[in-house]
Enzyme design. Structure first.
Site: not given
Ligand code: PMP
Length: 407
Positions: A124, A201, A204, A227, A365
């Site tokens: 991202h 990261d 997600q 999220k 993104c």
């Protein structure tokens, strides 16, 4: 999870009752942000109505209550991520701010001209740009792990990219476009063999799969509250204590200091050293509530149900002529990215919207990923545990109509 259980869960999300252009909302944009259960919104209301006061400095009742809630939230996040110490949890505005913090502070402490940072092709923008900014600031080089045609990172190439100049590796746990669940434990093992720290990261990942930062041995792990059914504006940086102690503060201000004179300031201990200014203590309490809600359903139940939904969506999407999937790894999370023939993804998204269906279109993104795939972007449907197979059926019927119109 049974149909009855899903129906029960759906009752917790009032927005799912909304009508869009007079059609029932089908929300398949959970990768961008999730909807909020009643208990999270009620937590925000409760906090403002019953225990709102600025935290840490107050001697009075309300301030102490608010402080307790913020610090209890920190402990909750620590347990949720499997961190060994609550001091290793820093509240940030989200994933983006957490990565910027590490890119800046780690960069200040450990990086110099000629050094290198490794990221991957499927990052991202928020896991690209902060590292590029560091590289520009210090005269460093950004290296990129490529992927195969299924959307899996090439670890043999990573092996060749790592060298004595590599200062840090930063990769996504789950791709927001491809859905690939990257073998981050293996990546961390490979990096640690060469004494290179790794940032993961997890934006997600945490909403969909079980994460244990100690089992992964991650040096830094970041995610966004919004999220995972929490409000916007709150997120988390997990960092191993040794790293957080070794890097300088990111921002200066109140809270992060021990003593201030005009000549010199000394900094507060962890975690406060990284929380300058009034933190989002209402958001942290709401995040803790969201994590409790998720744990109440069970992350394993969530993972299995969402896997079932994703497989079903892929199966049904194959009925459409000209269907092209992006991201076909065996290890996939709740994301389906696709194109149909030569139709522009934006046109599909626009027409689906008119039918009450929210999907995301474009490069998500992750522009360099689209460039690597040679496409203008994709249509992305991303699922949450409140979605159903019936919604997928309606989506497929709608998509068939849309494709017919656009062909
Ligand atoms: N990384 C990934 C993989 C993401 O999907 C996102 C959000 N789309 C981000 C980082 C950025 O998260 P935020 O905007 O909440 O900071």
């Amino acid at each position: 999870m049974t149909k009855e259980k899903i129906e029960e869960i759906r009752q917790d999300f009032p927005i799912l009752e909304e009508k869009i252009y007079n059609k029932p909302l089908i929300y398949f944009d959970n990768g961008a942000t999730t909807q909020k259960p009643r208990c999270v919104v009620e937590k925000i209301e409760f906090s403002y109505y019953h225990q709102n006061s600025n935290i840490h400095r107050g001697v009075h009742y309300l301030s102490q209550k608010a402080t307790e809630a913020h610090e209890a939230a920190r402990s909750k996040v620590a347990r949720f991520l499997g961190a060994s110490k609550r001091e290793e949890i820093i509240f940030t505005r989200g994933t983006t701010e957490a990565i910027n913090l590490v890119a800046f502070s780690f960069g200040e402490a450990f990086c110099k001209a000629g050094d290198e940072v490794i990221i991957s092709v499927m990052e991202h923008h928020s896991n690209i740009v902060p590292w590029q900014m560091l590289c520009e600031r210090k005269g460093m080089t950004l290296r990129v792990i490529p992927m195969n045609e299924k959307g899996e990172l090439k670890l043999d190439v990573l092996q060749t990219l790592m060298n004595e100049r590599t200062k840090i590796i930063s990769v996504t746990h789950v791709s927001n476009v491809l859905g690939t669940i990257n073998p981050v434990k293996e990546i961390i093992r490979m990096a640690h063999e060469k004494n290179i720290p790794v940032l993961i990261d997890g934006a997600q990942a945490v909403p969909h799969i079980h994460v244990d930062v100690q089992d992964l041995d991650a040096d830094f792990y970041v995610f966004s509250g919004h999220k995972i059914y929490a409000p916007t504006g709150i997120g988390v940086l997990y960092g191993k204590e040794k790293w957080l102690n070794a890097i300088p503060p990111y921002q200066g201000g109140g809270e992060m200091i021990q003593t201030v004179t005009f000549e010199k300031t000394t900094y507060n201990e962890l975690p406060f050293k990284f929380e300058a200014g009034t933190p989002d203590y209402i958001g942290s309490a709401a995040l803790a509530q969201a994590l409790e809600y998720v744990e109440g359903i069970g992350i394993q139940n969530i993972a299995e149900y969402e896997h079932e939904l994703t497989k079903y969506a892929e199966l049904r999407l194959k009925e459409i002529e000209g269907m092209r999937f992006f991201g076909t790894s065996n290890e996939k999370s709740a994301v389906v990215s696709f194109l149909v023939g030569n139709i522009h993804p934006y046109d599909i998204g626009m027409l689906l919207d008119k039918l009450g269906i929210a999907v995301r279109t474009g490069h998500h993104c992750a522009q360099p990923l689209s460039d690597a795939l040679g496409i203008p972007g994709t249509v992305r449907a991303s699922f949450a545990f409140y979605n159903t197979k019936e919604e997928i059926d309606l989506f497929i019927e709608a998509l068939k109509r849309v494709v017919m119109m656009l062909n």
